[in-house]
Design a protein around this motif. Structure first.
Motif, PDB file in Angstrom:
ATOM      1  N   UNK A   1       0.803  -1.217   0.000  1.00  0.00           N
ATOM      2  CA  UNK A   1       0.000   0.000   0.000  1.00  0.00           C
ATOM      3  C   UNK A   1       0.841   1.275   0.000  1.00  0.00           C
ATOM      4  N   UNK A   2       2.048   1.199   0.548  1.00  0.00           N
ATOM      5  CA  UNK A   2       2.873   2.405   0.643  1.00  0.00           C
ATOM      6  C   UNK A   2       3.298   2.937  -0.723  1.00  0.00           C
ATOM      7  N   UNK A   3       3.194   2.113  -1.771  1.00  0.00           N
ATOM      8  CA  UNK A   3       3.611   2.551  -3.098  1.00  0.00           C
ATOM      9  C   UNK A   3       2.695   3.636  -3.679  1.00  0.00           C
ATOM     10  N   UNK A   4       1.540   3.873  -3.033  1.00  0.00           N
ATOM     11  CA  UNK A   4       0.663   4.958  -3.493  1.00  0.00           C
ATOM     12  C   UNK A   4       0.251   5.882  -2.352  1.00  0.00           C
ATOM     13  N   UNK A   5       0.950   5.803  -1.221  1.00  0.00           N
ATOM     14  CA  UNK A   5       0.596   6.643  -0.082  1.00  0.00           C
ATOM     15  C   UNK A   5       1.107   8.072  -0.254  1.00  0.00           C
ATOM     16  N   UNK A   6       0.571   8.959   0.548  1.00  0.00           N
ATOM     17  CA  UNK A   6       1.039  10.340   0.671  1.00  0.00           C
ATOM     18  C   UNK A   6       0.961  11.101  -0.649  1.00  0.00           C
ATOM     19  N   UNK A   7      -0.006  10.739  -1.474  1.00  0.00           N
ATOM     20  CA  UNK A   7      -0.238  11.489  -2.698  1.00  0.00           C
ATOM     21  C   UNK A   7       0.765  11.264  -3.807  1.00  0.00           C
ATOM     22  N   UNK A   8       1.654  10.283  -3.653  1.00  0.00           N
ATOM     23  CA  UNK A   8       2.658  10.015  -4.676  1.00  0.00           C
ATOM     24  C   UNK A   8       2.481   8.598  -5.211  1.00  0.00           C
TER      25      UNK A   8
ATOM     26  N   UNK B   1      -2.607  -3.696  -9.908  1.00  0.00           N
ATOM     27  CA  UNK B   1      -2.803  -2.521  -9.066  1.00  0.00           C
ATOM     28  C   UNK B   1      -2.287  -2.780  -7.656  1.00  0.00           C
ATOM     29  N   UNK B   2      -1.987  -1.701  -6.963  1.00  0.00           N
ATOM     30  CA  UNK B   2      -1.578  -1.780  -5.561  1.00  0.00           C
ATOM     31  C   UNK B   2      -2.793  -2.113  -4.703  1.00  0.00           C
ATOM     32  N   UNK B   3      -2.579  -2.914  -3.660  1.00  0.00           N
ATOM     33  CA  UNK B   3      -3.660  -3.244  -2.749  1.00  0.00           C
ATOM     34  C   UNK B   3      -3.330  -2.843  -1.326  1.00  0.00           C
ATOM     35  N   UNK B   4      -4.223  -3.118  -0.403  1.00  0.00           N
ATOM     36  CA  UNK B   4      -3.988  -2.785   1.013  1.00  0.00           C
ATOM     37  C   UNK B   4      -3.065  -3.811   1.665  1.00  0.00           C
ATOM     38  N   UNK B   5      -1.836  -3.891   1.137  1.00  0.00           N
ATOM     39  CA  UNK B   5      -0.926  -4.962   1.522  1.00  0.00           C
ATOM     40  C   UNK B   5       0.227  -4.477   2.385  1.00  0.00           C
ATOM     41  N   UNK B   6       0.822  -5.435   3.087  1.00  0.00           N
ATOM     42  CA  UNK B   6       2.102  -5.236   3.762  1.00  0.00           C
ATOM     43  C   UNK B   6       3.218  -5.642   2.787  1.00  0.00           C
TER      44      UNK B   6
ATOM     45  N   UNK C   1      12.574  -3.580  -6.623  1.00  0.00           N
ATOM     46  CA  UNK C   1      12.102  -2.193  -6.541  1.00  0.00           C
ATOM     47  C   UNK C   1      11.128  -2.111  -5.378  1.00  0.00           C
ATOM     48  N   UNK C   2      11.453  -1.283  -4.391  1.00  0.00           N
ATOM     49  CA  UNK C   2      10.618  -1.214  -3.197  1.00  0.00           C
ATOM     50  C   UNK C   2      10.698   0.166  -2.565  1.00  0.00           C
ATOM     51  N   UNK C   3       9.732   0.455  -1.713  1.00  0.00           N
ATOM     52  CA  UNK C   3       9.775   1.720  -0.975  1.00  0.00           C
ATOM     53  C   UNK C   3       9.571   1.500   0.515  1.00  0.00           C
ATOM     54  N   UNK C   4       9.693   0.247   0.940  1.00  0.00           N
ATOM     55  CA  UNK C   4       9.485  -0.016   2.362  1.00  0.00           C
ATOM     56  C   UNK C   4      10.239  -1.234   2.844  1.00  0.00           C
ATOM     57  N   UNK C   5      10.501  -1.261   4.117  1.00  0.00           N
ATOM     58  CA  UNK C   5      11.178  -2.397   4.747  1.00  0.00           C
ATOM     59  C   UNK C   5      10.237  -3.594   4.790  1.00  0.00           C
ATOM     60  N   UNK C   6      10.748  -4.805   4.951  1.00  0.00           N
ATOM     61  CA  UNK C   6       9.877  -5.968   5.128  1.00  0.00           C
ATOM     62  C   UNK C   6       9.000  -5.782   6.359  1.00  0.00           C
ATOM     63  N   UNK C   7       7.719  -6.068   6.206  1.00  0.00           N
ATOM     64  CA  UNK C   7       6.803  -5.856   7.326  1.00  0.00           C
ATOM     65  C   UNK C   7       5.901  -7.056   7.586  1.00  0.00           C
ATOM     66  N   UNK C   8       6.124  -8.163   6.870  1.00  0.00           N
ATOM     67  CA  UNK C   8       5.353  -9.363   7.163  1.00  0.00           C
ATOM     68  C   UNK C   8       6.070 -10.574   6.594  1.00  0.00           C
TER      69      UNK C   8
END
Length: 236
Positions: free
Chosen positions: A55-62, A109-114, A141-148
């Motif tokens: 989900x973070x791949x489309x957060x914060x308006x970007x 598409x991006x989903x509400x995922x970890x 290609x990522x924008x976040x640390x492993x979270x699950x």
């Protein structure tokens, strides 16, 4: 030299021995008789592109996901047109991981995922084991640390806060397995938060890969140039 590909110029090698020894059998070859072709050797490469669709791949308006998909399509086009001996497989990782055909990428598409990086690495290794290539690599290609991560009983363990010791340790175990198999991991980070940077630093230390801090604007330039720069080496 030791380790070079034996690209022997047979004709020139025999002529050199004949000039020294004269016509007759047996013909003795000396080290100085050996001549090789000088050429550019392009190693074949199997690549798995791991694309984060949490989900973070489309957060914060970007929207970071659409540029990432465009880069994946550009890499597929580059390989198809310039390096037809190479292969490219695409893995999406989120709460789990799945292989997706390049042709289906536009509809993803991006989903509400970890971010289940471990499952992505496990699947990537399985796909690369099917390839018989000189070089095997994972491009992540990522924008976040492993979270699950997926537990042994199939349940998904999630923790988006900080660097969870269980998630990180299990993920780095897979990085270590990649290293043992000679699989290079290059990571393109679309964010620079502390947790992601710490994790990627450990990945690059383990597998001697590279890490790039990029943005959706310059992601394509960095990734495609990195791919082409490692394709060719000189053979003398």
């Amino acid at each position: 030299e030791y380790g070079d590909t034996l690209n022997l110029d047979v004709g020139e090698t025999l002529f050199s021995a004949l000039r020294r020894e004269g016509v007759g059998l047996p013909l003795n070859l000396e080290y100085q008789d050996l001549h090789v072709h000088q050429s550019e050797y392009q190693s074949s490469c199997a690549t798995v592109l791991m694309l984060d669709c949490s989900h973070s791949m489309i957060l914060y308006g970007e929207d970071r996901f659409t540029p990432a998909k465009k880069v994946a399509l550009a890499l597929a086009h580059l390989i198809r047109t310039q390096y037809p001996g190479d292969t490219l497989r695409l893995v999406l990782f989120h709460d789990s991981a799945e292989e997706v055909r390049i042709g289906d990428l536009a509809r993803v598409e991006v989903g509400p995922y970890y971010t289940n990086t471990r499952d992505g690495l496990i699947l990537a290794q399985r796909l690369l084991q099917q390839e018989n290539k000189d070089m095997k690599q994972i491009v992540m290609i990522t924008d976040g640390k492993p979270s699950c991560l997926t537990l042994e009983d199939g349940r998904v363990y999630r923790n988006a806060f900080g660097l969870d010791p269980l998630v990180i340790s299990r993920t780095l175990e897979e990085v270590g397995r990649c290293k043992k198999q000679g699989i290079l991991i290059n990571t393109f980070m679309l964010a620079s938060d502390y947790g992601l940077v710490q994790f990627v630093q450990k990945v690059t230390e383990l597998c001697r890969g590279k890490a790039y801090f990029t943005t959706p604007v310059n992601l394509g330039q960095y990734l495609l140039m990195d791919y082409m720069n490692r394709k060719t080496r000189s053979i003398h």
